[in-house]
Motif scaffolding. Structure first.
Motif, PDB file in Angstrom:
ATOM      1  N   VAL A  64       0.607   3.958  -3.002  1.00  0.00           N
ATOM      2  CA  VAL A  64       0.117   5.299  -2.683  1.00  0.00           C
ATOM      3  C   VAL A  64       1.154   6.366  -3.046  1.00  0.00           C
ATOM      4  N   SER A  92      -5.952   1.163   0.564  1.00  0.00           N
ATOM      5  CA  SER A  92      -4.990   0.384  -0.218  1.00  0.00           C
ATOM      6  C   SER A  92      -4.510  -0.842   0.555  1.00  0.00           C
ATOM      7  N   ALA A 108       0.830  -1.208   0.000  1.00  0.00           N
ATOM      8  CA  ALA A 108       0.000   0.000   0.000  1.00  0.00           C
ATOM      9  C   ALA A 108       0.864   1.259   0.000  1.00  0.00           C
ATOM     10  N   HIS A 109       1.900   1.279   0.808  1.00  0.00           N
ATOM     11  CA  HIS A 109       2.775   2.452   0.873  1.00  0.00           C
ATOM     12  C   HIS A 109       3.384   2.757  -0.492  1.00  0.00           C
ATOM     13  N   ILE A 141      -4.143   5.335   2.316  1.00  0.00           N
ATOM     14  CA  ILE A 141      -3.289   4.208   2.706  1.00  0.00           C
ATOM     15  C   ILE A 141      -4.091   3.063   3.320  1.00  0.00           C
ATOM     16  N   THR A 151      -5.416   7.273  -3.059  1.00  0.00           N
ATOM     17  CA  THR A 151      -4.149   7.244  -2.337  1.00  0.00           C
ATOM     18  C   THR A 151      -4.376   7.207  -0.828  1.00  0.00           C
TER      19      THR A 151
END
Length: 165
Positions: free
Chosen positions: A21, A46, A17-18, A43, A41
């Motif tokens: 994003v 995601s 996810a990081h 986090i 975006t």
């Protein structure tokens, strides 16, 4: 710098996810409307998406690490396009901006194409925002060709690229 590529595993959702994003923020800020970019975006959203993919063991995901730090992610699977049976799809390839242009995306793409071919596919496709010239140049350098197929996407437009492997 040393790099390695490994398959994703449960527990990688925050790393995935990081990178997604941060990559989206850097690559799409001039392509997507601000409110759309903000939505995609998030986090937590995601991480939840990747958690679900990992729990369901869906797709083929990878993380590329540079000197032990995650830098690039990628996923592929059978295409989601109903009119393209027997074709693989690169669903995403994202990397952190601090190492753009250093060849790590190319190494990740080489790994994807090797694994896709080893899985018996002879053709691969992907979608890319028409305005994403940097990504389009990257895909073209890796032998992908733009098709006539386009689709609306998130307030923008995507073009389909294909490659025979």
């Amino acid at each position: 710098m040393n790099f390695s590529i490994r398959q994703v595993k449960q527990g990688d959702e925050l790393t995935l996810a990081h990178i997604q994003v941060e990559s989206w923020k850097a690559a799409f800020h001039d392509i997507l409307p601000e409110e759309v970019l903000a939505k995609y975006t998030d986090i937590e959203n995601s991480a939840n998406m990747y958690r679900k993919l990992l729990e369901e063991n869906k797709g083929n995901g990878y993380i590329l690490e540079v000197d032990g730090k995650a830098h690039c992610i990628a996923y592929w699977d059978a295409t989601r396009e109903k009119d393209m049976p027997g074709v693989a799809e690169i669903i995403c390839i994202h990397s952190l901006q601090d190492n753009w242009g250093k060849g790590y995306g190319s190494k990740m793409m080489d790994r994807l194409l090797t694994d896709i071919a080893a899985s018996g596919y002879t053709k691969v496709m992907l979608w890319v925002f028409e305005e994403n010239e940097r990504a389009r140049s990257f895909y073209e350098a890796k032998g992908f060709e733009a098709t006539e197929k386009t689709q609306p996407a998130l307030g923008s437009s995507e073009i389909c690229y294909e490659k025979t492997i």
